[in-house]
Design a protein around this motif. Structure first.
Motif, PDB file in Angstrom:
ATOM      1  N   GLU A  23     -41.224 -45.917  26.681  1.00  0.00           N
ATOM      2  CA  GLU A  23     -40.721 -45.189  25.519  1.00  0.00           C
ATOM      3  C   GLU A  23     -39.484 -45.889  24.962  1.00  0.00           C
ATOM      4  OE1 GLU A  23     -38.595 -40.969  25.138  1.00  0.00           O
ATOM      5  OE2 GLU A  23     -40.668 -40.830  25.832  1.00  0.00           O
ATOM      6  N   LYS A  24     -38.559 -46.275  25.841  1.00  0.00           N
ATOM      7  CA  LYS A  24     -37.344 -46.968  25.392  1.00  0.00           C
ATOM      8  C   LYS A  24     -37.678 -48.328  24.794  1.00  0.00           C
ATOM      9  CE  LYS A  24     -34.284 -44.751  28.656  1.00  0.00           C
ATOM     10  NZ  LYS A  24     -33.573 -44.894  29.911  1.00  0.00           N
ATOM     11  N   GLU A  27     -38.942 -47.752  21.377  1.00  0.00           N
ATOM     12  CA  GLU A  27     -37.865 -47.402  20.456  1.00  0.00           C
ATOM     13  C   GLU A  27     -37.046 -48.630  20.086  1.00  0.00           C
ATOM     14  OE1 GLU A  27     -33.963 -44.487  20.012  1.00  0.00           O
ATOM     15  OE2 GLU A  27     -35.156 -44.379  21.832  1.00  0.00           O
ATOM     16  N   ALA A  30     -38.937 -50.616  17.636  1.00  0.00           N
ATOM     17  CA  ALA A  30     -38.913 -49.962  16.323  1.00  0.00           C
ATOM     18  C   ALA A  30     -37.581 -50.201  15.611  1.00  0.00           C
ATOM     19  CB  ALA A  30     -39.177 -48.466  16.476  1.00  0.00           C
ATOM     20  N   LEU A  31     -36.513 -50.347  16.383  1.00  0.00           N
ATOM     21  CA  LEU A  31     -35.202 -50.639  15.800  1.00  0.00           C
ATOM     22  C   LEU A  31     -35.061 -52.111  15.420  1.00  0.00           C
ATOM     23  CD1 LEU A  31     -32.861 -48.592  18.178  1.00  0.00           C
ATOM     24  CD2 LEU A  31     -33.457 -48.052  15.812  1.00  0.00           C
ATOM     25  N   ALA A  49     -28.354 -46.173  15.424  1.00  0.00           N
ATOM     26  CA  ALA A  49     -29.343 -45.211  15.917  1.00  0.00           C
ATOM     27  C   ALA A  49     -28.717 -44.152  16.834  1.00  0.00           C
ATOM     28  CB  ALA A  49     -30.456 -45.948  16.662  1.00  0.00           C
ATOM     29  N   TRP A  51     -26.721 -44.679  19.611  1.00  0.00           N
ATOM     30  CA  TRP A  51     -26.418 -45.076  20.986  1.00  0.00           C
ATOM     31  C   TRP A  51     -24.947 -45.469  21.053  1.00  0.00           C
ATOM     32  CZ3 TRP A  51     -29.756 -44.832  25.083  1.00  0.00           C
ATOM     33  CH2 TRP A  51     -31.099 -44.608  24.780  1.00  0.00           C
ATOM     34  N   GLN A  88     -29.620 -40.011  27.945  1.00  0.00           N
ATOM     35  CA  GLN A  88     -30.449 -41.179  28.271  1.00  0.00           C
ATOM     36  C   GLN A  88     -29.542 -42.395  28.405  1.00  0.00           C
ATOM     37  OE1 GLN A  88     -32.998 -41.275  24.768  1.00  0.00           O
ATOM     38  NE2 GLN A  88     -34.716 -40.650  26.049  1.00  0.00           N
TER      39      GLN A  88
END
Length: 108
Positions: A23-24, A27, A30-31, A49, A51, A88
């Motif tokens: 999942e990370k 992501e 996608a970034l 995003a 973080w 996370q």
């Protein structure tokens, strides 16, 4: 039969960790974050995003201008930077170019 049960239990135990890592990774992709890109750009994308940088555990900055990057010592030492958001966390393995500029080698 006796060896199948421990293997099944082990796979059930690590499945959530694998799913979280995938999942990370998705992501990050996608970034626009990928291995080989300049660390400064990856840091900007993560910041946008939501973080936040995690301070290094040792409190010692390893690279000028990047106080969040921490490097181990010794022959096979690696450098890393951590980030967190909404409970996370993720970390990047950081390499440096011959000119001393950090780049993303991978994530974990």
């Amino acid at each position: 039969m006796k060896t199948i049960i421990p293997a099944v239990l082990l796979s059930l135990a690590i499945a959530p960790a694998i799913a979280s890592a995938q999942e990370k990774t998705g992501e990050l992709a996608a970034l626009g974050i990928s291995a080989g890109m300049p660390y400064a750009k990856a840091k900007r994308l993560l910041d946008a995003a939501g973080w936040q940088v995690s301070p290094p555990e040792s409190g010692q900055a390893a690279l000028p201008g990047f106080p969040e990057i921490e490097c181990g010592q010794g022959r096979d030492a690696i450098c890393s930077a951590g980030f967190h958001r909404n409970g996370q966390s993720l970390a990047m393995i950081i390499g440096t170019t011959q000119a001393g500029q950090p780049f993303v080698q991978g994530t974990y």
